[in-house]
Design a protein around this motif. Structure first.
Motif, PDB file in Angstrom:
ATOM      1  N   LEU A 283     -43.033  59.616  -6.505  1.00 56.57           N
ATOM      2  CA  LEU A 283     -43.062  60.290  -7.152  1.00 56.57           C
ATOM      3  C   LEU A 283     -43.163  59.098  -8.056  1.00 56.57           C
ATOM      4  O   LEU A 283     -43.635  59.778  -9.765  1.00 56.57           O
ATOM      5  N   VAL A 284     -42.382  58.617  -8.872  1.00 60.27           N
ATOM      6  CA  VAL A 284     -42.184  57.268  -9.387  1.00 60.27           C
ATOM      7  C   VAL A 284     -43.360  56.591  -9.666  1.00 60.27           C
ATOM      8  O   VAL A 284     -44.148  55.997 -10.674  1.00 60.27           O
ATOM      9  N   THR A 285     -43.899  56.047  -8.574  1.00 61.42           N
ATOM     10  CA  THR A 285     -44.490  55.562  -8.777  1.00 61.42           C
ATOM     11  C   THR A 285     -46.033  55.280  -8.239  1.00 61.42           C
ATOM     12  O   THR A 285     -46.573  55.028  -8.497  1.00 61.42           O
ATOM     13  N   ALA A 286     -46.270  57.584  -8.339  1.00 59.44           N
ATOM     14  CA  ALA A 286     -47.601  57.673  -7.839  1.00 59.44           C
ATOM     15  C   ALA A 286     -49.015  57.339  -9.266  1.00 59.44           C
ATOM     16  O   ALA A 286     -48.397  57.191 -10.542  1.00 59.44           O
ATOM     17  N   CYS A 287     -49.766  57.213  -8.406  1.00 59.91           N
ATOM     18  CA  CYS A 287     -51.261  56.654  -9.988  1.00 59.91           C
ATOM     19  C   CYS A 287     -51.380  58.016 -10.104  1.00 59.91           C
ATOM     20  O   CYS A 287     -51.266  59.070 -10.087  1.00 59.91           O
ATOM     21  N   LYS A 288     -51.491  57.294 -11.882  1.00 59.81           N
ATOM     22  CA  LYS A 288     -51.124  58.611 -13.144  1.00 59.81           C
ATOM     23  C   LYS A 288     -52.811  58.306 -13.231  1.00 59.81           C
ATOM     24  O   LYS A 288     -54.030  57.549 -13.837  1.00 59.81           O
ATOM     25  N   CYS A 289     -53.648  59.266 -12.671  1.00 60.99           N
ATOM     26  CA  CYS A 289     -55.280  59.927 -13.288  1.00 60.99           C
ATOM     27  C   CYS A 289     -55.354  60.667 -14.129  1.00 60.99           C
ATOM     28  O   CYS A 289     -54.812  61.232 -14.010  1.00 60.99           O
ATOM     29  N   MET A 290     -56.437  60.200 -14.850  1.00 60.52           N
ATOM     30  CA  MET A 290     -56.492  61.044 -16.421  1.00 60.52           C
ATOM     31  C   MET A 290     -56.900  61.986 -15.587  1.00 60.52           C
ATOM     32  O   MET A 290     -57.790  62.484 -14.755  1.00 60.52           O
ATOM     33  N   GLU A 291     -56.877  63.945 -16.247  1.00 62.45           N
ATOM     34  CA  GLU A 291     -58.012  64.002 -16.051  1.00 62.45           C
ATOM     35  C   GLU A 291     -59.389  64.410 -15.403  1.00 62.45           C
ATOM     36  O   GLU A 291     -60.071  64.109 -16.091  1.00 62.45           O
ATOM     37  N   PHE A 292     -59.927  65.197 -14.065  1.00 61.06           N
ATOM     38  CA  PHE A 292     -61.001  64.999 -13.933  1.00 61.06           C
ATOM     39  C   PHE A 292     -61.777  65.470 -14.759  1.00 61.06           C
ATOM     40  O   PHE A 292     -62.063  66.623 -14.969  1.00 61.06           O
ATOM     41  N   ASN A 293     -62.586  64.610 -15.818  1.00 59.12           N
ATOM     42  CA  ASN A 293     -63.652  65.131 -17.063  1.00 59.12           C
ATOM     43  C   ASN A 293     -65.095  63.830 -16.182  1.00 59.12           C
ATOM     44  O   ASN A 293     -65.110  62.628 -16.903  1.00 59.12           O
TER      45      ASN A 293
ATOM     46  N   SER B 138     -52.556  47.901  -5.117  1.00 60.10           N
ATOM     47  CA  SER B 138     -51.858  48.512  -6.478  1.00 60.10           C
ATOM     48  C   SER B 138     -50.976  50.016  -6.122  1.00 60.10           C
ATOM     49  O   SER B 138     -51.781  50.703  -5.351  1.00 60.10           O
ATOM     50  N   ARG B 139     -50.530  50.436  -7.334  1.00 63.96           N
ATOM     51  CA  ARG B 139     -49.778  52.056  -6.350  1.00 63.96           C
ATOM     52  C   ARG B 139     -51.230  52.538  -7.203  1.00 63.96           C
ATOM     53  O   ARG B 139     -50.957  54.166  -6.125  1.00 63.96           O
ATOM     54  N   CYS B 140     -52.538  52.146  -7.360  1.00 58.39           N
ATOM     55  CA  CYS B 140     -54.040  53.582  -6.583  1.00 58.39           C
ATOM     56  C   CYS B 140     -54.818  53.192  -6.076  1.00 58.39           C
ATOM     57  O   CYS B 140     -55.592  53.258  -6.109  1.00 58.39           O
ATOM     58  N   SER B 141     -54.566  52.057  -5.403  1.00 56.14           N
ATOM     59  CA  SER B 141     -54.990  51.569  -4.133  1.00 56.14           C
ATOM     60  C   SER B 141     -55.608  53.261  -4.109  1.00 56.14           C
ATOM     61  O   SER B 141     -54.644  54.420  -3.163  1.00 56.14           O
ATOM     62  N   LEU B 142     -57.336  53.301  -2.325  1.00 54.01           N
ATOM     63  CA  LEU B 142     -57.468  54.238  -1.603  1.00 54.01           C
ATOM     64  C   LEU B 142     -57.751  53.385  -0.900  1.00 54.01           C
ATOM     65  O   LEU B 142     -57.716  52.838  -0.334  1.00 54.01           O
ATOM     66  N   PHE B 143     -57.843  54.632   0.510  1.00 55.19           N
ATOM     67  CA  PHE B 143     -57.929  54.232   1.338  1.00 55.19           C
ATOM     68  C   PHE B 143     -59.945  54.293   2.110  1.00 55.19           C
ATOM     69  O   PHE B 143     -59.968  55.899   1.199  1.00 55.19           O
ATOM     70  N   PHE B 144     -60.877  53.328   2.373  1.00 56.00           N
ATOM     71  CA  PHE B 144     -61.628  53.794   2.292  1.00 56.00           C
ATOM     72  C   PHE B 144     -61.796  54.014   3.777  1.00 56.00           C
ATOM     73  O   PHE B 144     -61.359  53.964   4.375  1.00 56.00           O
ATOM     74  N   THR B 145     -62.667  55.473   3.919  1.00 55.61           N
ATOM     75  CA  THR B 145     -62.503  56.041   5.453  1.00 55.61           C
ATOM     76  C   THR B 145     -64.034  56.192   5.131  1.00 55.61           C
ATOM     77  O   THR B 145     -64.843  56.144   4.948  1.00 55.61           O
ATOM     78  N   LEU B 146     -64.573  55.437   6.551  1.00 60.44           N
ATOM     79  CA  LEU B 146     -65.994  55.144   6.755  1.00 60.44           C
ATOM     80  C   LEU B 146     -66.789  56.663   6.465  1.00 60.44           C
ATOM     81  O   LEU B 146     -66.097  57.521   7.554  1.00 60.44           O
ATOM     82  N   ASN B 147     -67.374  56.761   6.636  1.00 57.76           N
ATOM     83  CA  ASN B 147     -68.774  58.399   6.878  1.00 57.76           C
ATOM     84  C   ASN B 147     -68.228  59.378   6.386  1.00 57.76           C
ATOM     85  O   ASN B 147     -68.869  60.303   6.353  1.00 57.76           O
ATOM     86  N   GLU B 148     -67.505  58.656   5.737  1.00 58.89           N
ATOM     87  CA  GLU B 148     -67.145  59.716   4.241  1.00 58.89           C
ATOM     88  C   GLU B 148     -67.754  59.538   2.957  1.00 58.89           C
ATOM     89  O   GLU B 148     -68.243  58.452   2.504  1.00 58.89           O
ATOM     90  N   GLU B 149     -68.006  60.147   2.188  1.00 57.14           N
ATOM     91  CA  GLU B 149     -69.132  60.146   1.230  1.00 57.14           C
ATOM     92  C   GLU B 149     -68.100  60.091  -0.404  1.00 57.14           C
ATOM     93  O   GLU B 149     -67.304  61.123   0.270  1.00 57.14           O
ATOM     94  N   TYR B 150     -68.122  59.342  -1.231  1.00 58.86           N
ATOM     95  CA  TYR B 150     -67.640  59.280  -2.441  1.00 58.86           C
ATOM     96  C   TYR B 150     -68.423  59.019  -3.485  1.00 58.86           C
ATOM     97  O   TYR B 150     -69.433  58.720  -3.561  1.00 58.86           O
ATOM     98  N   LEU B 151     -67.954  59.898  -4.909  1.00 52.80           N
ATOM     99  CA  LEU B 151     -68.517  60.074  -5.756  1.00 52.80           C
ATOM    100  C   LEU B 151     -67.244  58.759  -6.717  1.00 52.80           C
ATOM    101  O   LEU B 151     -66.354  58.454  -7.060  1.00 52.80           O
ATOM    102  N   VAL B 152     -68.537  57.929  -6.911  1.00 53.72           N
ATOM    103  CA  VAL B 152     -68.182  56.408  -7.641  1.00 53.72           C
ATOM    104  C   VAL B 152     -68.252  56.388  -8.883  1.00 53.72           C
ATOM    105  O   VAL B 152     -69.586  56.015  -9.456  1.00 53.72           O
TER     106      VAL B 152
END
Length: 129
Positions: free
Chosen positions: A15-25, A78-92
């Motif tokens: 919980l302490v090391t979780a990535c903090k993203c701003m509210e999605f706006n 980093s603690r904000c790393s994401l896992f890239f998933t083949l054939n998945e759609e992303y908003l970048v």
């Protein structure tokens, strides 16, 4: 007692090391990005031994910036790393350096109210963001 403290640390530390993203706006994310697009991952690659990765996306929709049909993004480990998933759609929401993280590259499967978010992006794009 030591066992209790060790268990508590195991529960609390993620919980302490979780990535903090701003509210999605959409507006805020667009204003902080050089490029904004919707794309599907077609390949991934490890970059060295430190957990850095790149992904190539086939772009389906362009919203902001000089976006090509194929875009490559990079993420640093980093603690904000994401896992890239083949054939998945992303908003970048890509910055100047082409780097992304779990805050700036969102898997559309997990975006709430995706249709209205994409409509807002389309409206912004028509207005020349």
């Amino acid at each position: 007692m030591k066992y209790l403290i060790a268990c508590l640390l195991l529960v609390v530390s993620p919980l302490v090391t979780a990535c903090k993203c701003m509210e999605f706006n959409v507006g805020q994310y667009v204003s902080n990005a050089e490029k904004v697009y919707l794309g599907r991952i077609i390949s991934t690659q490890m970059l060295g031994g430190k957990g850095n990765m790149s992904a190539t996306l086939r772009v389906n929709e362009k919203y902001k910036g000089d976006v090509f049909e194929l875009e490559e993004v990079v993420q640093r480990n980093s603690r904000c790393s994401l896992f890239f998933t083949l054939n998945e759609e992303y908003l970048v929401f890509e910055g100047k350096s082409g780097e992304v993280n779990q805050c700036s590259m969102r898997n559309t499967r997990y975006l709430r109210d995706l249709e209205s978010q994409l409509n807002a992006l389309s409206t912004l794009a028509r207005q020349g963001i």
